[in-house]
Scaffold this motif. Structure first.
Motif, PDB file in Angstrom:
ATOM      1  N   ASN A 105      -4.466 -16.036   3.124  1.00 43.76           N
ATOM      2  CA  ASN A 105      -3.450 -17.007   2.724  1.00 43.76           C
ATOM      3  C   ASN A 105      -2.114 -16.290   2.628  1.00 43.76           C
ATOM      4  OD1 ASN A 105      -1.884 -18.969   1.582  1.00 43.76           O
ATOM      5  ND2 ASN A 105      -3.029 -19.119  -0.320  1.00 43.76           N
ATOM      6  N   SER A 106      -1.135 -16.759   3.363  1.00 52.53           N
ATOM      7  CA  SER A 106       0.186 -16.116   3.341  1.00 52.53           C
ATOM      8  C   SER A 106       1.187 -16.886   2.480  1.00 52.53           C
ATOM      9  CB  SER A 106       0.734 -15.977   4.772  1.00 52.53           C
ATOM     10  OG  SER A 106       0.854 -17.251   5.387  1.00 52.53           O
ATOM     11  N   ALA A 107       0.699 -17.809   1.671  1.00 53.45           N
ATOM     12  CA  ALA A 107       1.603 -18.642   0.858  1.00 53.45           C
ATOM     13  C   ALA A 107       2.446 -17.800  -0.098  1.00 53.45           C
ATOM     14  CB  ALA A 107       0.800 -19.679   0.078  1.00 53.45           C
ATOM     15  N   GLN A 108       1.888 -16.680  -0.566  1.00 54.57           N
ATOM     16  CA  GLN A 108       2.618 -15.848  -1.535  1.00 54.57           C
ATOM     17  C   GLN A 108       3.595 -14.903  -0.865  1.00 54.57           C
ATOM     18  OE1 GLN A 108      -0.405 -15.488  -0.442  1.00 54.57           O
ATOM     19  NE2 GLN A 108      -1.433 -13.668  -1.155  1.00 54.57           N
ATOM     20  N   SER A 109       3.686 -14.934   0.460  1.00 56.56           N
ATOM     21  CA  SER A 109       4.573 -14.014   1.175  1.00 56.56           C
ATOM     22  C   SER A 109       6.025 -14.170   0.738  1.00 56.56           C
ATOM     23  CB  SER A 109       4.464 -14.240   2.686  1.00 56.56           C
ATOM     24  OG  SER A 109       3.155 -13.989   3.143  1.00 56.56           O
ATOM     25  N   GLY A 158       4.189  -8.507   9.449  1.00 55.35           N
ATOM     26  CA  GLY A 158       3.341  -9.677   9.314  1.00 55.35           C
ATOM     27  C   GLY A 158       4.078 -10.763   8.547  1.00 55.35           C
ATOM     28  N   ALA A 159       3.318 -11.581   7.827  1.00 52.78           N
ATOM     29  CA  ALA A 159       3.916 -12.693   7.086  1.00 52.78           C
ATOM     30  C   ALA A 159       4.913 -12.207   6.036  1.00 52.78           C
ATOM     31  CB  ALA A 159       2.816 -13.526   6.434  1.00 52.78           C
ATOM     32  N   GLY A 161       6.433  -9.123   5.848  1.00 51.28           N
ATOM     33  CA  GLY A 161       7.547  -8.436   6.489  1.00 51.28           C
ATOM     34  C   GLY A 161       8.543  -9.406   7.107  1.00 51.28           C
ATOM     35  N   THR A 162       8.028 -10.461   7.720  1.00 47.32           N
ATOM     36  CA  THR A 162       8.907 -11.462   8.327  1.00 47.32           C
ATOM     37  C   THR A 162       9.772 -12.150   7.280  1.00 47.32           C
ATOM     38  OG1 THR A 162       7.316 -11.871  10.110  1.00 47.32           O
ATOM     39  CG2 THR A 162       8.984 -13.565   9.717  1.00 47.32           C
ATOM     40  N   GLU A 163       9.165 -12.476   6.140  1.00 50.29           N
ATOM     41  CA  GLU A 163       9.920 -13.142   5.078  1.00 50.29           C
ATOM     42  C   GLU A 163      10.969 -12.204   4.459  1.00 50.29           C
ATOM     43  OE1 GLU A 163       9.967 -16.243   4.351  1.00 50.29           O
ATOM     44  OE2 GLU A 163       8.338 -16.793   5.705  1.00 50.29           O
ATOM     45  N   ILE A 164      10.645 -10.919   4.373  1.00 50.01           N
ATOM     46  CA  ILE A 164      11.631  -9.945   3.879  1.00 50.01           C
ATOM     47  C   ILE A 164      12.816  -9.886   4.843  1.00 50.01           C
ATOM     48  CG2 ILE A 164      12.074  -7.495   3.438  1.00 50.01           C
ATOM     49  CD1 ILE A 164       9.148  -7.271   2.519  1.00 50.01           C
ATOM     50  N   ALA A 165      12.517  -9.768   6.132  1.00 52.81           N
ATOM     51  CA  ALA A 165      13.578  -9.675   7.138  1.00 52.81           C
ATOM     52  C   ALA A 165      14.416 -10.940   7.166  1.00 52.81           C
ATOM     53  CB  ALA A 165      12.961  -9.426   8.517  1.00 52.81           C
ATOM     54  N   ALA A 212      -0.547  -3.158   6.409  1.00 56.38           N
ATOM     55  CA  ALA A 212      -1.871  -3.090   5.796  1.00 56.38           C
ATOM     56  C   ALA A 212      -2.282  -1.629   5.629  1.00 56.38           C
ATOM     57  CB  ALA A 212      -2.882  -3.814   6.674  1.00 56.38           C
ATOM     58  N   LEU A 213      -3.109  -1.365   4.636  1.00 52.98           N
ATOM     59  CA  LEU A 213      -3.633  -0.011   4.447  1.00 52.98           C
ATOM     60  C   LEU A 213      -4.911   0.129   5.259  1.00 52.98           C
ATOM     61  CD1 LEU A 213      -3.583   2.732   3.012  1.00 52.98           C
ATOM     62  CD2 LEU A 213      -4.885   1.683   1.147  1.00 52.98           C
ATOM     63  N   ASN A 214      -4.850   0.940   6.304  1.00 53.22           N
ATOM     64  CA  ASN A 214      -6.012   1.171   7.149  1.00 53.22           C
ATOM     65  C   ASN A 214      -5.977   2.615   7.643  1.00 53.22           C
ATOM     66  OD1 ASN A 214      -4.093   1.186   9.305  1.00 53.22           O
ATOM     67  ND2 ASN A 214      -4.291  -1.041   9.504  1.00 53.22           N
ATOM     68  N   ASP A 215      -6.881   2.944   8.544  1.00 54.60           N
ATOM     69  CA  ASP A 215      -6.946   4.323   9.031  1.00 54.60           C
ATOM     70  C   ASP A 215      -5.661   4.756   9.727  1.00 54.60           C
ATOM     71  OD1 ASP A 215      -9.486   4.555   8.046  1.00 54.60           O
ATOM     72  OD2 ASP A 215     -10.491   4.069   9.930  1.00 54.60           O
ATOM     73  N   GLU A 216      -4.954   3.808  10.316  1.00 59.18           N
ATOM     74  CA  GLU A 216      -3.727   4.136  11.042  1.00 59.18           C
ATOM     75  C   GLU A 216      -2.557   4.387  10.094  1.00 59.18           C
ATOM     76  OE1 GLU A 216      -0.728   2.145  14.387  1.00 59.18           O
ATOM     77  OE2 GLU A 216      -2.581   1.124  13.793  1.00 59.18           O
ATOM     78  N   THR A 217      -2.510   3.672   8.965  1.00 63.56           N
ATOM     79  CA  THR A 217      -1.353   3.754   8.073  1.00 63.56           C
ATOM     80  C   THR A 217      -1.600   4.612   6.833  1.00 63.56           C
ATOM     81  OG1 THR A 217      -2.040   1.731   6.922  1.00 63.56           O
ATOM     82  CG2 THR A 217      -0.555   1.486   8.810  1.00 63.56           C
ATOM     83  N   ARG A 218      -2.855   4.919   6.534  1.00 65.87           N
ATOM     84  CA  ARG A 218      -3.149   5.724   5.342  1.00 65.87           C
ATOM     85  C   ARG A 218      -2.457   7.091   5.436  1.00 65.87           C
ATOM     86  NH1 ARG A 218      -7.911   4.801   5.326  1.00 65.87           N
ATOM     87  NH2 ARG A 218      -8.075   3.296   3.623  1.00 65.87           N
ATOM     88  N   GLY A 219      -1.712   7.448   4.402  1.00 62.31           N
ATOM     89  CA  GLY A 219      -1.016   8.728   4.385  1.00 62.31           C
ATOM     90  C   GLY A 219       0.316   8.718   5.110  1.00 62.31           C
ATOM     91  N   ILE A 220       0.781   7.539   5.496  1.00 60.81           N
ATOM     92  CA  ILE A 220       2.034   7.465   6.253  1.00 60.81           C
ATOM     93  C   ILE A 220       3.211   7.995   5.432  1.00 60.81           C
ATOM     94  CG2 ILE A 220       2.628   5.090   5.549  1.00 60.81           C
ATOM     95  CD1 ILE A 220       3.565   4.625   8.429  1.00 60.81           C
ATOM     96  N   ALA A 221       3.164   7.778   4.114  1.00 56.43           N
ATOM     97  CA  ALA A 221       4.214   8.306   3.237  1.00 56.43           C
ATOM     98  C   ALA A 221       3.746   9.633   2.656  1.00 56.43           C
ATOM     99  CB  ALA A 221       4.540   7.309   2.129  1.00 56.43           C
ATOM    100  N   GLY A 222       3.539  10.598   3.549  1.00 51.58           N
ATOM    101  CA  GLY A 222       3.076  11.918   3.143  1.00 51.58           C
ATOM    102  C   GLY A 222       4.215  12.914   3.042  1.00 51.58           C
ATOM    103  N   PRO A 223       3.903  14.210   2.995  1.00 46.29           N
ATOM    104  CA  PRO A 223       4.934  15.249   2.842  1.00 46.29           C
ATOM    105  C   PRO A 223       6.027  15.184   3.905  1.00 46.29           C
ATOM    106  CG  PRO A 223       2.754  16.168   2.465  1.00 46.29           C
ATOM    107  CD  PRO A 223       2.539  14.774   2.976  1.00 46.29           C
ATOM    108  N   ASP A 224       5.653  14.992   5.182  1.00 45.16           N
ATOM    109  CA  ASP A 224       6.652  14.944   6.244  1.00 45.16           C
ATOM    110  C   ASP A 224       7.595  13.752   6.071  1.00 45.16           C
ATOM    111  OD1 ASP A 224       5.562  17.191   7.364  1.00 45.16           O
ATOM    112  OD2 ASP A 224       4.344  16.107   8.827  1.00 45.16           O
TER     113      ASP A 224
END
Length: 240
Positions: A105-109, A158-159, A161-165, A212-224
């Protein structure tokens, strides 16, 4: 088709359900764990839904654990509708692995987007500090950033991010979006792959992680990630 919903949710939508032209066996459950069909209590052993509606009141009333437990135990469940937007919970991952379709449900976006925008703007325009000075009758200069001169980076579109933009655009800020899909959007100046994020960070004023938090995004805000941001701070300090 048997559907399990909370009693509170059913009371909200019963009129609309009555107009649905389908063979629906709607079962409700209340906070005491009592199952009912058409308002009449039934044996829980007869409850084996194909569809679960996990509405917000399921969470707020404390029924979430028992609801999810029954979902996991179901032998013919094919679909679960969730009240929240994120689908990265380990429990939901397990459901998907079992072949169960999960919809969100994206109503809370919109509310989440406003929360993000308000906090980001409060950092660019230090309202709290200004109010303190005003209350103390202090006449002093408090620096702020003009939003139209700022550069924003957003990971995910996604829903939420679009509403933020959508809310950011009237302020004239420069927005670069990082996502897998490179389809242009009127809300962002540029669309880039997530792998490019590290190169853009030193020039960013605001970074929004709306992914979303998944294998691709986990740790994206790391030391680098933070080292790249620090390079911007270092340059600004040396120019003063």
């Amino acid at each position: 088709m048997q559907i399990l919903v909370s009693e509170a949710a059913y009371l909200r939508v019963s009129d609309r359900l009555a107009t649905v032209d389908a063979d629906l066996d709607v079962v409700t459950v209340d906070t005491a764990g009592i199952f009912k069909r058409a308002g009449v209590p039934i044996d829980g052993a007869d409850v084996n839904p194909e569809v679960f509606w996990v509405s917000l009141d399921v969470y707020l009333s404390g029924m979430m654990p028992s609801f999810i437990a029954r979902l996991l135990q179901g032998t013919q469940v094919t679909w679960a509708q969730m009240f929240f937007a994120g689908l990265d919970s380990p429990v939901l991952t397990k459901l998907v692995a079992n072949g169960i379709r999960i919809t969100k449900n994206s109503a809370q976006s919109q509310a989440i987007a406003e929360y993000v925008i308000c906090h980001a703007l409060s950092l660019l325009h230090p309202i709290v500090e200004q109010c303190r000075a005003q209350d103390a009758h202090e006449w002093k200069r408090i620096n702020f950033r003009e939003i139209g001169d700022t550069r924003w980076l957003m990971v995910g579109f996604g829903a939420i991010g679009t509403e933020i933009a959508r809310r950011l655009q009237p302020f004239g800020a420069h927005l670069t979006v990082f996502r897998r899909n490179n389809t242009p959007t009127t809300y962002a100046a540029h669309i880039r792959p997530t792998s490019d994020l590290i190169h853009y960070l030193p020039n960013a004023d605001v970074v929004v992680l709306a992914c979303a938090l998944n294998d691709e995004t986990r740790g994206i805000a790391g030391p680098d990630f933070f080292k790249a941001i620090d390079r911007k701070s270092t340059r600004q300090n040396s120019s003063h």
